[in-house]
Scaffold this motif. Structure first.
Motif, PDB file in Angstrom:
ATOM      1  N   THR A  24       3.868  -4.044 -21.111  1.00 58.77           N
ATOM      2  CA  THR A  24       2.797  -3.756 -22.051  1.00 58.77           C
ATOM      3  C   THR A  24       3.318  -2.809 -23.115  1.00 58.77           C
ATOM      4  OG1 THR A  24       1.271  -3.878 -20.182  1.00 58.77           O
ATOM      5  CG2 THR A  24       0.396  -2.978 -22.219  1.00 58.77           C
ATOM      6  N   VAL A  25       3.471  -3.284 -24.335  1.00 57.43           N
ATOM      7  CA  VAL A  25       4.093  -2.480 -25.382  1.00 57.43           C
ATOM      8  C   VAL A  25       3.230  -1.314 -25.845  1.00 57.43           C
ATOM      9  CG1 VAL A  25       5.575  -4.344 -26.216  1.00 57.43           C
ATOM     10  CG2 VAL A  25       3.313  -3.999 -27.250  1.00 57.43           C
ATOM     11  N   ILE A  26       1.983  -1.242 -25.455  1.00 53.96           N
ATOM     12  CA  ILE A  26       1.148  -0.119 -25.895  1.00 53.96           C
ATOM     13  C   ILE A  26       1.220   1.076 -24.935  1.00 53.96           C
ATOM     14  CG2 ILE A  26      -0.436  -1.546 -27.234  1.00 53.96           C
ATOM     15  CD1 ILE A  26      -2.451  -1.218 -24.886  1.00 53.96           C
ATOM     16  N   PHE A  27       1.925   0.941 -23.823  1.00 48.91           N
ATOM     17  CA  PHE A  27       2.051   2.047 -22.880  1.00 48.91           C
ATOM     18  C   PHE A  27       3.500   2.520 -22.776  1.00 48.91           C
ATOM     19  CE2 PHE A  27      -1.961   0.188 -21.259  1.00 48.91           C
ATOM     20  CZ  PHE A  27      -2.761   1.308 -21.416  1.00 48.91           C
ATOM     21  N   ASP A  63       8.469 -13.902 -24.351  1.00 45.44           N
ATOM     22  CA  ASP A  63       7.725 -12.644 -24.430  1.00 45.44           C
ATOM     23  C   ASP A  63       6.611 -12.773 -23.401  1.00 45.44           C
ATOM     24  OD1 ASP A  63       5.950 -10.570 -24.958  1.00 45.44           O
ATOM     25  OD2 ASP A  63       6.125 -10.743 -27.124  1.00 45.44           O
ATOM     26  N   GLY A  64       6.915 -12.331 -22.177  1.00 39.26           N
ATOM     27  CA  GLY A  64       5.977 -12.493 -21.078  1.00 39.26           C
ATOM     28  C   GLY A  64       4.848 -11.499 -21.090  1.00 39.26           C
ATOM     29  N   GLY A  65       5.028 -10.389 -21.818  1.00 41.95           N
ATOM     30  CA  GLY A  65       3.977  -9.385 -21.892  1.00 41.95           C
ATOM     31  C   GLY A  65       3.340  -9.167 -20.537  1.00 41.95           C
ATOM     32  N   VAL A  66       2.053  -9.409 -20.473  1.00 39.98           N
ATOM     33  CA  VAL A  66       1.319  -9.284 -19.210  1.00 39.98           C
ATOM     34  C   VAL A  66       0.733 -10.637 -18.809  1.00 39.98           C
ATOM     35  CG1 VAL A  66       0.805  -6.836 -19.436  1.00 39.98           C
ATOM     36  CG2 VAL A  66      -0.725  -8.491 -20.477  1.00 39.98           C
ATOM     37  N   LEU A  67       1.464 -11.705 -19.077  1.00 32.88           N
ATOM     38  CA  LEU A  67       0.963 -13.050 -18.804  1.00 32.88           C
ATOM     39  C   LEU A  67       0.819 -13.345 -17.311  1.00 32.88           C
ATOM     40  CD1 LEU A  67       2.865 -15.143 -21.492  1.00 32.88           C
ATOM     41  CD2 LEU A  67       0.487 -14.377 -21.539  1.00 32.88           C
ATOM     42  N   GLY A  68       1.577 -12.666 -16.471  1.00 36.87           N
ATOM     43  CA  GLY A  68       1.435 -12.833 -15.027  1.00 36.87           C
ATOM     44  C   GLY A  68       1.519 -14.275 -14.575  1.00 36.87           C
ATOM     45  N   PHE A  69       0.419 -14.784 -14.042  1.00 37.13           N
ATOM     46  CA  PHE A  69       0.396 -16.123 -13.444  1.00 37.13           C
ATOM     47  C   PHE A  69       0.625 -17.233 -14.463  1.00 37.13           C
ATOM     48  CE2 PHE A  69      -1.684 -13.679 -10.145  1.00 37.13           C
ATOM     49  CZ  PHE A  69      -0.995 -14.132  -9.033  1.00 37.13           C
ATOM     50  N   GLN A  70       0.420 -16.953 -15.743  1.00 35.79           N
ATOM     51  CA  GLN A  70       0.690 -17.963 -16.765  1.00 35.79           C
ATOM     52  C   GLN A  70       2.185 -18.244 -16.897  1.00 35.79           C
ATOM     53  OE1 GLN A  70      -1.393 -16.994 -20.418  1.00 35.79           O
ATOM     54  NE2 GLN A  70      -3.061 -16.114 -19.240  1.00 35.79           N
ATOM     55  N   LEU A 116       2.256   6.118 -19.157  1.00 35.35           N
ATOM     56  CA  LEU A 116       0.864   6.519 -19.334  1.00 35.35           C
ATOM     57  C   LEU A 116       0.493   6.762 -20.792  1.00 35.35           C
ATOM     58  CD1 LEU A 116       0.550   8.964 -16.298  1.00 35.35           C
ATOM     59  CD2 LEU A 116      -0.140   6.554 -16.422  1.00 35.35           C
ATOM     60  N   SER A 117       1.426   7.227 -21.597  1.00 36.21           N
ATOM     61  CA  SER A 117       1.134   7.502 -23.004  1.00 36.21           C
ATOM     62  C   SER A 117       0.812   6.205 -23.731  1.00 36.21           C
ATOM     63  CB  SER A 117       2.329   8.169 -23.685  1.00 36.21           C
ATOM     64  OG  SER A 117       2.596   9.420 -23.099  1.00 36.21           O
ATOM     65  N   VAL A 118      -0.230   6.255 -24.539  1.00 36.88           N
ATOM     66  CA  VAL A 118      -0.620   5.078 -25.310  1.00 36.88           C
ATOM     67  C   VAL A 118       0.083   5.147 -26.661  1.00 36.88           C
ATOM     68  CG1 VAL A 118      -2.530   3.769 -26.312  1.00 36.88           C
ATOM     69  CG2 VAL A 118      -2.838   4.973 -24.138  1.00 36.88           C
ATOM     70  N   LYS A 119       1.259   4.513 -26.712  1.00 37.70           N
ATOM     71  CA  LYS A 119       2.023   4.410 -27.949  1.00 37.70           C
ATOM     72  C   LYS A 119       3.084   3.339 -27.780  1.00 37.70           C
ATOM     73  CE  LYS A 119       5.090   8.266 -26.801  1.00 37.70           C
ATOM     74  NZ  LYS A 119       5.632   9.533 -27.236  1.00 37.70           N
ATOM     75  N   SER A 120       3.429   2.710 -28.880  1.00 41.61           N
ATOM     76  CA  SER A 120       4.468   1.691 -28.873  1.00 41.61           C
ATOM     77  C   SER A 120       5.795   2.372 -29.168  1.00 41.61           C
ATOM     78  CB  SER A 120       4.168   0.608 -29.903  1.00 41.61           C
ATOM     79  OG  SER A 120       3.001  -0.090 -29.545  1.00 41.61           O
ATOM     80  N   ASP A 121       6.514   2.689 -28.126  1.00 44.98           N
ATOM     81  CA  ASP A 121       7.791   3.383 -28.261  1.00 44.98           C
ATOM     82  C   ASP A 121       8.481   3.358 -26.907  1.00 44.98           C
ATOM     83  OD1 ASP A 121       9.858   4.777 -29.432  1.00 44.98           O
ATOM     84  OD2 ASP A 121       8.695   6.586 -29.853  1.00 44.98           O
ATOM     85  N   LEU A 122       9.599   4.034 -26.803  1.00 50.49           N
ATOM     86  CA  LEU A 122      10.273   4.247 -25.529  1.00 50.49           C
ATOM     87  C   LEU A 122      10.617   5.726 -25.421  1.00 50.49           C
ATOM     88  CD1 LEU A 122      12.815   1.262 -25.283  1.00 50.49           C
ATOM     89  CD2 LEU A 122      10.666   1.544 -24.031  1.00 50.49           C
ATOM     90  N   SER A 123      10.654   6.220 -24.201  1.00 45.38           N
ATOM     91  CA  SER A 123      11.055   7.597 -23.961  1.00 45.38           C
ATOM     92  C   SER A 123      12.531   7.764 -24.324  1.00 45.38           C
ATOM     93  CB  SER A 123      10.836   7.946 -22.489  1.00 45.38           C
ATOM     94  OG  SER A 123      11.703   7.152 -21.681  1.00 45.38           O
ATOM     95  N   PRO A 124      12.965   8.993 -24.590  1.00 45.05           N
ATOM     96  CA  PRO A 124      14.393   9.230 -24.877  1.00 45.05           C
ATOM     97  C   PRO A 124      15.303   8.717 -23.757  1.00 45.05           C
ATOM     98  CG  PRO A 124      13.108  11.178 -25.426  1.00 45.05           C
ATOM     99  CD  PRO A 124      12.181  10.222 -24.736  1.00 45.05           C
ATOM    100  N   GLU A 125      14.856   8.844 -22.507  1.00 40.40           N
ATOM    101  CA  GLU A 125      15.669   8.383 -21.375  1.00 40.40           C
ATOM    102  C   GLU A 125      15.914   6.880 -21.442  1.00 40.40           C
ATOM    103  OE1 GLU A 125      13.133  11.832 -19.696  1.00 40.40           O
ATOM    104  OE2 GLU A 125      12.873  10.215 -21.143  1.00 40.40           O
ATOM    105  N   LEU A 126      14.873   6.103 -21.772  1.00 42.30           N
ATOM    106  CA  LEU A 126      15.041   4.648 -21.824  1.00 42.30           C
ATOM    107  C   LEU A 126      15.768   4.203 -23.086  1.00 42.30           C
ATOM    108  CD1 LEU A 126      13.350   4.727 -19.284  1.00 42.30           C
ATOM    109  CD2 LEU A 126      12.221   2.667 -20.093  1.00 42.30           C
ATOM    110  N   TYR A 183       6.560  -4.323 -33.126  1.00 41.20           N
ATOM    111  CA  TYR A 183       5.393  -4.404 -32.250  1.00 41.20           C
ATOM    112  C   TYR A 183       4.356  -3.350 -32.611  1.00 41.20           C
ATOM    113  CZ  TYR A 183       7.588  -7.849 -29.270  1.00 41.20           C
ATOM    114  OH  TYR A 183       8.147  -9.003 -28.802  1.00 41.20           O
ATOM    115  N   ALA A 184       4.803  -2.189 -33.058  1.00 43.74           N
ATOM    116  CA  ALA A 184       3.881  -1.112 -33.408  1.00 43.74           C
ATOM    117  C   ALA A 184       3.126  -1.411 -34.698  1.00 43.74           C
ATOM    118  CB  ALA A 184       4.641   0.207 -33.535  1.00 43.74           C
ATOM    119  N   ASN A 185       3.771  -2.165 -35.597  1.00 40.48           N
ATOM    120  CA  ASN A 185       3.191  -2.492 -36.897  1.00 40.48           C
ATOM    121  C   ASN A 185       3.245  -3.996 -37.106  1.00 40.48           C
ATOM    122  OD1 ASN A 185       2.939   0.320 -37.847  1.00 40.48           O
ATOM    123  ND2 ASN A 185       5.172   0.269 -37.629  1.00 40.48           N
ATOM    124  N   PRO A 186       2.118  -4.680 -36.996  1.00 40.84           N
ATOM    125  CA  PRO A 186       2.122  -6.154 -37.122  1.00 40.84           C
ATOM    126  C   PRO A 186       2.755  -6.660 -38.404  1.00 40.84           C
ATOM    127  CG  PRO A 186       0.016  -5.402 -36.289  1.00 40.84           C
ATOM    128  CD  PRO A 186       0.794  -4.167 -36.660  1.00 40.84           C
TER     129      PRO A 186
END
Length: 190
Positions: free
Chosen positions: A14-17, A44-51, A128-138, A176-179
């Motif tokens: 989920t790119v928003i978390f 781009d599987g996102g959260v498609l799960g069973f799809q 948990l943070s609601v933002k389209s980004d990655l932590s410095p570690e990742l 992803y952050a800016n359409p």
């Protein structure tokens, strides 16, 4: 050269978390920066799960790129696990899409046609943070994460070439952050 196998690389998350989007970003990074000689589909599987079940049934190999929650491990640690091993790890199921992926793998493993599946997972720092980004570690480990996925293709005998013009991780995240950036990214360099 190609192995002749039908391969899907699925970026899940989920790119928003924040770090939850690392699998999606990695799949897009592979799509934009590499040409694959064989029958390789980037999803781009996102959260498609069973799809996503069709990929597990109609493909020979599936590589899932995702976060993975491993107790007592530091953010940025990378794992490459066969699906059978993942099914035995109760600690993997921390987020809704992780639960769906494991449940789908459990169901598909009972079917006659089931792709050889592996999970390239990275331990997140912040989901948990609601933002389209990655932590410095990742961000620091992102290229290693991508390289492990490419290593899976190497093991299968798949060949690929890096494109001349590179899209950076920051450009991928921004798309992803800016359409409008996504549209710009899609119109640039194929």
């Amino acid at each position: 050269m190609s192995s002749g196998k039908k391969i899907a690389i699925v970026g899940a998350g989920t790119v928003i978390f924040n770090d939850e989007g690392v699998g999606v970003y990695a799949a897009k990074y592979l799509e934009k920066n590499y040409d694959f000689d064989g029958d390789v589909t980037i999803v781009d599987g996102g959260v498609l799960g069973f799809q996503l079940m069709v990929y597990y049934q109609e493909y020979d190999r599936v590589i899932i790129l995702d976060t993975i929650t491993m107790e007592n491990d530091k953010p940025g640690a990378i794992y490459n696990l066969p699906a059978e091993e993942l099914l035995g790890l109760g600690s993997y199921k921390q987020t809704a899409h992780e639960v769906e992926i494991v449940e789908m793998l459990e169901i598909c493993s009972l079917l006659e046609n089931f792709a050889h599946t592996s999970i390239v997972g990275i331990v997140p720092a912040d989901i948990l943070s609601v933002k389209s980004d990655l932590s410095p570690e990742l961000k620091k480990e992102f290229q290693n994460f991508v390289n492990v996925a490419l290593g899976e293709l190497d093991k299968m005998g798949e060949t690929y070439t890096k494109k001349e013009d590179e899209f950076t991780l920051e450009q991928i995240i921004d798309s992803y952050a800016n359409p409008t950036a996504q549209r710009d990214l899609d119109h640039l360099k194929g």
